[in-house]
Every structure is written in structure tokens, then in C-alpha cells.
Design a protein around this motif. Structure first.
Motif, PDB file in Angstrom:
ATOM      1  N   VAL A   1       1.013  -1.214  -0.055  1.00 27.75           N
ATOM      2  CA  VAL A   1       0.140   0.022  -0.006  1.00 27.75           C
ATOM      3  C   VAL A   1       1.184   0.907  -0.089  1.00 27.75           C
ATOM      4  CG1 VAL A   1      -1.898   1.221   1.019  1.00 27.75           C
ATOM      5  CG2 VAL A   1      -1.714  -1.596   0.876  1.00 27.75           C
TER       6      VAL A   1
ATOM      7  N   SER B   1      -2.416  -2.750  10.684  1.00 31.09           N
ATOM      8  CA  SER B   1      -2.593  -2.514  10.118  1.00 31.09           C
ATOM      9  C   SER B   1      -3.782  -1.847   8.916  1.00 31.09           C
ATOM     10  CB  SER B   1      -1.905  -3.629   8.906  1.00 31.09           C
ATOM     11  OG  SER B   1      -2.151  -3.526   7.546  1.00 31.09           O
ATOM     12  N   GLN B   2      -4.553  -2.179   8.114  1.00 29.58           N
ATOM     13  CA  GLN B   2      -6.378  -1.493   7.796  1.00 29.58           C
ATOM     14  C   GLN B   2      -7.177  -1.390   9.701  1.00 29.58           C
ATOM     15  OE1 GLN B   2      -8.853  -4.062   6.317  1.00 29.58           O
ATOM     16  NE2 GLN B   2      -9.102  -3.285   4.483  1.00 29.58           N
TER      17      GLN B   2
ATOM     18  N   SER C   1       1.251   0.154  11.644  1.00 37.66           N
ATOM     19  CA  SER C   1       0.983  -0.822  10.525  1.00 37.66           C
ATOM     20  C   SER C   1       0.047   0.045   9.970  1.00 37.66           C
ATOM     21  CB  SER C   1       2.079  -1.928  10.222  1.00 37.66           C
ATOM     22  OG  SER C   1       3.326  -1.784  10.825  1.00 37.66           O
TER      23      SER C   1
ATOM     24  N   TRP D   1      -1.899   3.892   8.167  1.00 38.72           N
ATOM     25  CA  TRP D   1      -1.783   5.062   7.590  1.00 38.72           C
ATOM     26  C   TRP D   1      -2.885   6.267   7.166  1.00 38.72           C
ATOM     27  CZ3 TRP D   1      -2.558   0.393   5.256  1.00 38.72           C
ATOM     28  CH2 TRP D   1      -3.999  -0.244   4.632  1.00 38.72           C
TER      29      TRP D   1
ATOM     30  N   CYS E   1       5.075   2.649  12.274  1.00 32.51           N
ATOM     31  CA  CYS E   1       5.785   1.965  11.580  1.00 32.51           C
ATOM     32  C   CYS E   1       6.862   1.562  11.748  1.00 32.51           C
ATOM     33  CB  CYS E   1       5.247   3.007  10.185  1.00 32.51           C
ATOM     34  SG  CYS E   1       6.096   4.595   9.856  1.00 32.51           S
TER      35      CYS E   1
ATOM     36  N   ILE F   1       3.591  -2.253   3.731  1.00 27.71           N
ATOM     37  CA  ILE F   1       2.717  -0.780   3.756  1.00 27.71           C
ATOM     38  C   ILE F   1       4.275   0.339   3.421  1.00 27.71           C
ATOM     39  CG2 ILE F   1       1.776   1.446   5.441  1.00 27.71           C
ATOM     40  CD1 ILE F   1      -0.228  -1.158   4.599  1.00 27.71           C
TER      41      ILE F   1
ATOM     42  N   SER G   1       3.391   6.016   5.418  1.00 25.76           N
ATOM     43  CA  SER G   1       3.342   5.932   6.583  1.00 25.76           C
ATOM     44  C   SER G   1       4.164   7.535   6.992  1.00 25.76           C
ATOM     45  CB  SER G   1       4.832   4.730   7.153  1.00 25.76           C
ATOM     46  OG  SER G   1       3.893   3.318   6.485  1.00 25.76           O
TER      47      SER G   1
ATOM     48  N   HIS H   1       6.088  -7.528   8.155  1.00 21.45           N
ATOM     49  CA  HIS H   1       4.523  -5.922   8.144  1.00 21.45           C
ATOM     50  C   HIS H   1       4.115  -7.521   9.615  1.00 21.45           C
ATOM     51  CE1 HIS H   1       1.055  -4.172   7.746  1.00 21.45           C
ATOM     52  NE2 HIS H   1      -0.027  -5.257   7.949  1.00 21.45           N
TER      53      HIS H   1
END
Length: 721
Positions: A568, A609-610, A633, A635, A659, A666, A671, A696
Motif C-alpha cells: 500500500v 494495518s488496515q 502499521s 496509514w 510504522c 505498507i 507511513s 509486517h
């Protein structure tokens, strides 16, 4: 005639207060000219208000679900009353309406009889009154608070009207909304009200509506079971030919229908959830209504129908402006002499979670008359309305015309009850139930008996506490379980060790997993941290995202929103598909925590993350200031819009953002850019951490820092420290 029995029960210091009243509601068939009196003054006569800029287009073709509600000679008009605890300024309201209409052009139009499109018109019919304060909170709402759309000489009818009524005492106002069901369901109206209030208060705008009507073809037509499909036509519009049909239609309910209304406080809802083992407050309320009906002698109860928003299930945008709700059916377990609330709640949840059957099977079930019909306007009205300083004090009520339609549904089904749920004050819910007169009085008797038993139990508890017989008062097990549109949640209980001290207040952590993961997988990770040991009163809530298509994997996975490519990076769409739906879901989960008695400053929202990306946007745009936001992690999504979408109050929310410099999933440039944006918005309220890792995952030092971030901001000092 429709009768109204308003009933309320409040348990306060061991005393229950009850009140009832019985009045008749006339069914208003056409616009009635207002007459000024001592308690009613016309400030702005009915006039058309257009958008600030000319954005009229049209004609706007109705979608497949919309066309269903366009059948018949008489439009299906719904009425909603919004009561706010402040004095609205009509001139300022008009200016806000002009700006809001630019994003809702099809509302400013007219629809022909049996028409399948909305033609451009001069605007929205608007009027403003000053009325006696008792009219604003009367039950049922007064006719004068609504401007009922009327047919024009050219055979068209208005599709949307607004009437503001300001109390003469200056302490409260109301907004009466009338809209053609062919335009949209309650979700569209709720979105317009949210835009109106944002323009009125000068707040950031919520998500803009999605106007593609053709996309409604995704909702299978067999899933739409209209409440007004066989409703009688207006005799005036049909030249008097419908009189016999109306007479036959009404004969099905002898003695008329009654509306019984009662409310549940946030505390009562939590107790119901625990007692019924329900996954949501709505499941608990629907279950309790069925138990009440069973105790009142309504039966047998085999099948119920309930409305479900189908947008997310078929790929429609959550902000789709049109009709996206369908009726589904649930088969109830055999109800013995004593209703099994747990089994009923499980059956309701299974129906909501299941895919609606298709083909002949669904067609047959659609024709089967349900024993009870449930409809909820709660989800549609969850956009915060900022007309008043305190959005929690806003009240909602169903207009008399909509009550008449509900009576029609009740009559068509041979006297089967119809239930509507509305948001209540301070996180509560209000239930309006339409039923034949005999059943309504039996239900009222059951409610009174329940209140009497609650009063006796409260008195007994008070006496036992006074005499020292009770060593501790019964408490409500703190357990959270949230579900919506395919998402599920796991509540992990933390066993208490001894009695909690005063400084150990209730607090919660809502943690969101990453793409393809699940909430339960984080349970073991979090148990290894010192968080639970140092704060035994902390509730952990670990929801799991629904399974949906993910572009980068070309297959369905647990996902909070779509991801187009890996890693990403800065080229990833800032507003991915499904993001806004997830933000609304998270806001609903936070609302549930508030209703459970957790203060907003004691709630922490975070994720990996997500999940971290969703947490940042949802936490910074929530209507209350949270205790903190954690992203590992993650964004920033909506990077260009984020500075203007974060309200002033949320700029004081502490944020922990970490991050990896060499994270393969990512991109570090994304980040770093996200950390810079958060620093620009939050200044010293954000803590940015760059760690050296090439995987990750959440490195030990990151988890330690995140846990310490939470511990430093927990209410009071944990026991033993």
C-alpha cells in the motif's frame, strides 16, 4: 380512527411513574391551510426554497426499488418529527437548506402520479411557525407541525417538504419532514438532515450522497416486499370509486387500532442484552417486544418480518440515496407458556445474518403473512445532528400520516402488530407498536404489571440494603457483542480479582485487526501484555470484519475496506470502497459502549494495518472526544480531506502512530506522510514512532509503547501501583 396510548416507565430511586392518555388521530389527506391563533404564528408561509447555485437537472429516473413505492394513485408519504432543545433561526435554516440542496438535487422536484421519474421543480416547500411549547412534545405530533405534500394543478406532487416550528418559550424547536417514499427510504432523509445540521452549525460535512439509481438493480426485486403494495387509493383522487375498497379493507380490524409507545433507557437495554444473550440492542428490544406480546396473549407467533438495509450486502454505497431496505422473515422457535428470550434472540440474529433466499422459495415466504412486522429508523438517524449543542438530547417522533400507513399495514394483515423503533434520548430506544384495540390494552396491562413488579423488587432491594441483609447489590455483567451488516464481534471478559476501588472506573479498548485476519486472533496477543493485569476493569472488544471482495487478492476475505495493490503506497485510493460503511459501523460500536456506561474519554480505539487506518479516520471524526487512538502499521486514508473533517474537539484526542521503516506491506513513504499529516492536525497530541523492522507485524517495542500509551491515560491509577 387511530387511537394513541402513550406509556412510559421510569425506575428512579425505586419508584415507577406511569402515565397514559387516549386521543384520536385524523388521517390528513391533503394540505390544510394554517390559521393563526394565540398558540400558532406563521413566520414564513409555505414557499419554495431552491439551492444556492442552480444545480437542477432531471428528470431523475427512479431505481427498481424506488419504482415499487411509486405505484398507486396516492404517493406513500412518510413523516418524521425532529425535536431539538434549542431555538432554531428560520433564516439561518433557509441558508443552510440552500447549501445542502446542491448535494440533493432530486429532492427539489415533483413526481407525477404513477410516474417513474422526478422532474426538476422550483425547490423544496418550506415554512416556519412559532407555536406553543406543548405542541412540540405532544403525543401524537400535531398536524400543524407537518406540511403535507399536495397534488398540483398539473398532476404532479411535491416529493419533499420541511416545516420548522419554534417554541414560543424559546427553549425547543421542531423540524417536520415529509417525503415521498419513491425518492428514498429513511436513510436518505437522515443523510439530508445530517447535511442540513452541518451547514447550520458550520461543522464538517458528512459523506455526500451517492445518486446512481441504476445501481439499485443489484437489489433483487423479489426481496422487496412493499408495505403499501395493496393500500387503498385516496377516494378523492380516484373519483370516489375506492370507497367500497376502503370499507372492505378496514373491516379486517374491528374497533380500530391503538398505538402503544414505551421507551428503554440505555441501562435497560444493556440489561436486556445480557438477559437475552443478544448481539445488539435491537435484537434485545425486538426479543423483548415479542415476549411482551406473548404475555399479552398475542399468538401464535411463528413468523416475523423485519426491515434490513441491503446496501452493503449487494455492493451499493452506504450513502446510496434511494431505497435500499428490504423485508426479511424470521421463523421463531416454538414459544411455550414461558417465552425463551435467548432462543428468540438467536432466531432473530440468524435471520439478519443469513442471505435472503431467492427464487420461488423467497416468493412463497414473501406472500406468507408475518405475525409481527418490525421496522427500525435507528440506523438511518445515526448521523449526528448539530442543530443543538447537545445532539444526545434530540428527540424523534413518527408523524400522524406515517402512523396511518402503519395502521394500514396492520389492517391488511388482519390485525397483526406493526412495530417501529426510533432513537431515544441519551442512547435509549423508543418503541411504537400499532395493534388492534383489544391487543393494545392487553399489552398496556402487561407493561403496567412489569413496572409494578420492578417497583416491588426495587423496594425489596432497598429494604434489604438498609437492614444490611444484602452484602452487595446485583450488577450487570459487562459484556459487549456488536453486529451489523455481516460484521461480528467478540467480547473478552476480564475476571475481577477482588473488589474494585473507586479509582478503577469502567474503560474499554476497541481493537481492529488487519486484512484477512480476525478479532479472536488478537486475544492471545493482548493477554500477553501487562494491560489486563494492571487494569482489571478494562473491557476488550475485538470485532471481526465481514467477508467481502478484495481487489488485490481477487477473492473474498475479512476486510474493513477494499485494498487495490500491495504494498500500500501513496497511489492507493484515499477513499476506498467500503471505508465509509466501516467508519459508520465503528461509530455505532462506540455508541454501544457509551450506552453501556463507558465515558468517551475512557474509550480507546486502535488497530493493526488496515484496522489502524480505519481507527484513525473513525476516531478523529467521532462525535465525542475519545481517550486515545492507536495505529500500528496503519496509514491515513482520506489524506487530502482529513484536516477539514476533524472537528475542533477531536484535535485534542491523543494518538499513537507507529510504522516500520522497511515494512514490505505498507510503504514507508505513505507511513511518513501519514505521520506528518497527523502532526499538522494534532500538534503535540500525536506520538509518531518509526521502528526498524522488515516484516509486517507489531514488533515487541511497538506493542510495549502502545500499551504504555493506554496505561498512561486510563482513568485513575490501577490497583497495586
Amino acid at each position: 380512527r387511530i387511537f394513541w396510548v402513550a406509556y412510559a416507565s421510569r425506575i428512579c430511586n425505586g419508584h415507577a411513574s406511569l402515565f397514559t392518555m387516549l386521543v384520536s388521530i385524523p388521517r390528513q389527506k391533503k394540505r390544510v391551510p394554517l390559521q393563526e391563533s394565540a398558540g400558532l404564528q406563521i413566520e414564513i408561509a409555505s414557499t419554495y426554497i431552491g439551492p444556492a447555485e442552480d444545480c437542477f437537472g432531471g428528470p431523475w429516473e427512479l431505481g427498481p426499488a424506488d419504482v415499487h413505492f411509486a405505484k398507486g394513485l396516492r404517493p406513500n408519504i412518510l413523516e418524521l418529527l425532529v425535536v431539538v432543545p434549542c431555538q432554531l433561526d428560520p433564516a439561518r435554516f433557509v441558508a443552510a437548506l440552500q447549501r445542502a440542496l446542491q448535494d440533493f438535487p432530486c429532492i427539489a422536484g415533483r413526481r407525477a402520479r404513477n410516474g417513474t421519474s422526478i422532474t426538476a421543480g422550483p425547490g423544496v416547500k418550506f415554512s416556519a411557525l412559532r407555536v406553543a411549547d406543548d405542541l412540540l412534545l405532544g403525543k401524537p405530533p400535531a398536524d400543524c407541525l407537518f406540511d403535507v405534500p399536495a397534488f398540483e394543478a398539473d398532476g404532479t406532487t411535491e416529493v419533499f417538504t420541511l416545516r420548522v416550528a419554534v417554541g414560543l418559550g424559546g427553549k425547543s424547536s421542531s423540524i417536520g419532514v415529509c417525503f415521498d417514499h419513491a425518492i428514498c427510504d429513511m436513510s436518505g432523509t437522515g443523510l439530508l438532515l445530517a447535511h442540513l445540521s452541518a451547514h447550520y452549525a458550520g461543522d464538517p460535512l458528512p459523506v455526500c450522497p451517492h445518486h446512481s439509481r441504476e445501481d439499485q438493480a443489484l437489489i433483487r426485486k423479489k426481496q422487496v416486499i412493499g408495505s403499501q403494495r395493496d393500500a387503498p387509493s385516496n377516494s378523492e383522487e380516484a373519483g370516489g370509486k375506492a370507497d367500497h375498497r376502503i370499507s372492505t379493507w378496514w373491516k379486517k380490524v374491528d374497533g380500530g387500532c391503538v398505538c402503544v409507545e414505551w421507551n428503554y433507557t440505555a441501562e435497560e437495554l444493556q440489561a436486556l442484552k445480557v438477559r437475552c444473550q443478544a448481539r445488539s440492542r435491537h435484537d434485545a428490544v425486538f426479543t423483548d417486544v415479542l415476549v411482551l406480546l406473548h404475555e399479552a396473549g398475542c399468538g401464535p407467533l411463528h413468523n416475523i418480518s423485519l426491515s434490513r438495509d441491503e446496501r452493503s450486502r449487494v455492493g451499493l454505497a452506504a450513502s446510496h440515496f434511494g431505497n435500499g431496505a428490504v423485508f426479511i422473515q424470521a421463523k421463531l422457535p416454538e414459544i411455550a407458556e414461558t417465552a425463551d428470550a435467548v432462543a428468540i434472540a438467536a432466531a432473530l440474529r440468524a435471520a439478519v445474518d443469513a442471505d435472503a433466499p431467492s427464487g420461488d422459495e423467497h416468493s412463497e415466504s414473501a406472500r406468507a403473512a408475518a405475525d409481527v412486522h418490525f421496522n427500525t429508523w435507528w440506523h438511518a438517524l445515526q448521523h449526528p445532528l448539530r442543530f443543538a449543542p447537545s445532539a444526545d438530547a434530540t428527540q424523534f417522533a413518527i408523524g400522524p400520516g406515517t402512523l396511518a400507513s402503519a395502521v394500514g399495514l396492520c389492517a391488511m394483515s388482519g390485525g397483526k402488530p406493526t412495530v417501529t423503533v426510533l432513537p431515544g434520548v441519551a442512547g435509549g430506544l423508543v418503541v411504537s407498536l400499532l395493534a388492534p384495540l383489544k391487543l393494545g390494552h392487553a399489552l398496556l396491562k402487561t407493561l403496567r404489571l412489569r413496572a409494578k413488579e420492578a417497583k416491588a423488587a426495587s423496594k425489596t432491594l432497598s429494604q434489604s440494603c438498609t437492614t444490611g441483609e444484602a452484602e452487595s447489590s446485583p450488577g450487570i455483567e459487562q459484556q459487549m457483542s456488536v453486529g451489523c451488516a455481516g460484521y461480528t464481534a467478540t467480547g473478552m471478559e476480564v475476571p475481577p480479582a477482588g473488589l474494585e476501588t473507586d479509582n478503577q472506573k469502567k474503560c474499554a479498548l476497541l481493537w481492529l485487526h488487519g486484512l484477512g485476519d480476525s478479532g479472536s486472533s488478537w486475544e492471545a496477543k493482548l493477554k500477553k501484555t501487562p494491560l489486563l493485569e494492571k487494569c482489571r476493569s478494562l473491557q476488550l472488544h475485538l470485532p471481526t470484519a465481514k467477508v467481502q471482495h478484495v481487489t488485490v487478492h481477487q477473492e473474498p476475505r475479512n476486510s474493513w475496506f477494499d485494498v487495490c495493490a500491495l504494498p500500500v503506497d501513496l497511489t492507493e485510493p484515499q477513499d476506498p470502497e467500503g471505508l465509509l460503511e466501516t467508519v459508520q459501523l465503528i461509530h455505532n460500536m462506540l455508541d454501544e459502549l457509551l450506552c453501556d456506561g463507558v465515558l468517551p474519554e475512557h474509550i480507546f480505539l486502535g488497530g493493526f494495518s488496515q484496522g489502524g487506518a480505519a481507527s484513525i479516520l473513525a476516531g478523529l471524526t467521532y462525535r465525542k472526544r475519545l481517550g486515545g487512538i492507536i495505529s500500528i502499521s496503519g496509514w491515513c486514508v482520506c489524506r487530502d480531506e482529513l484536516p477539514v473533517r476533524v472537528p475542533d474537539e477531536s484535535r485534542q484526542v491523543p494518538v499513537f502512530f507507529s510504522c516500520g521503516r522497511a515494512d514490505p506491506t505498507i510503504d514507508f513513504q505513505l507511513s511518513k506522510r501519514s505521520g506528518d499529516i497527523l502532526t499538522d492536525i494534532l500538534k503535540d497530541k500525536v506520538s509518531v514512532m518509526h521502528v526498524q523492522r522488515n516484516k509486517h507485524w507489531a514488533k515487541g517495542s511497538e506493542m510495549d509503547a502502545a500499551i504504555q500509551f493506554i496505561l498512561d491515560r486510563l482513568p485513575g491509577k490501577p490497583a497495586g501501583e
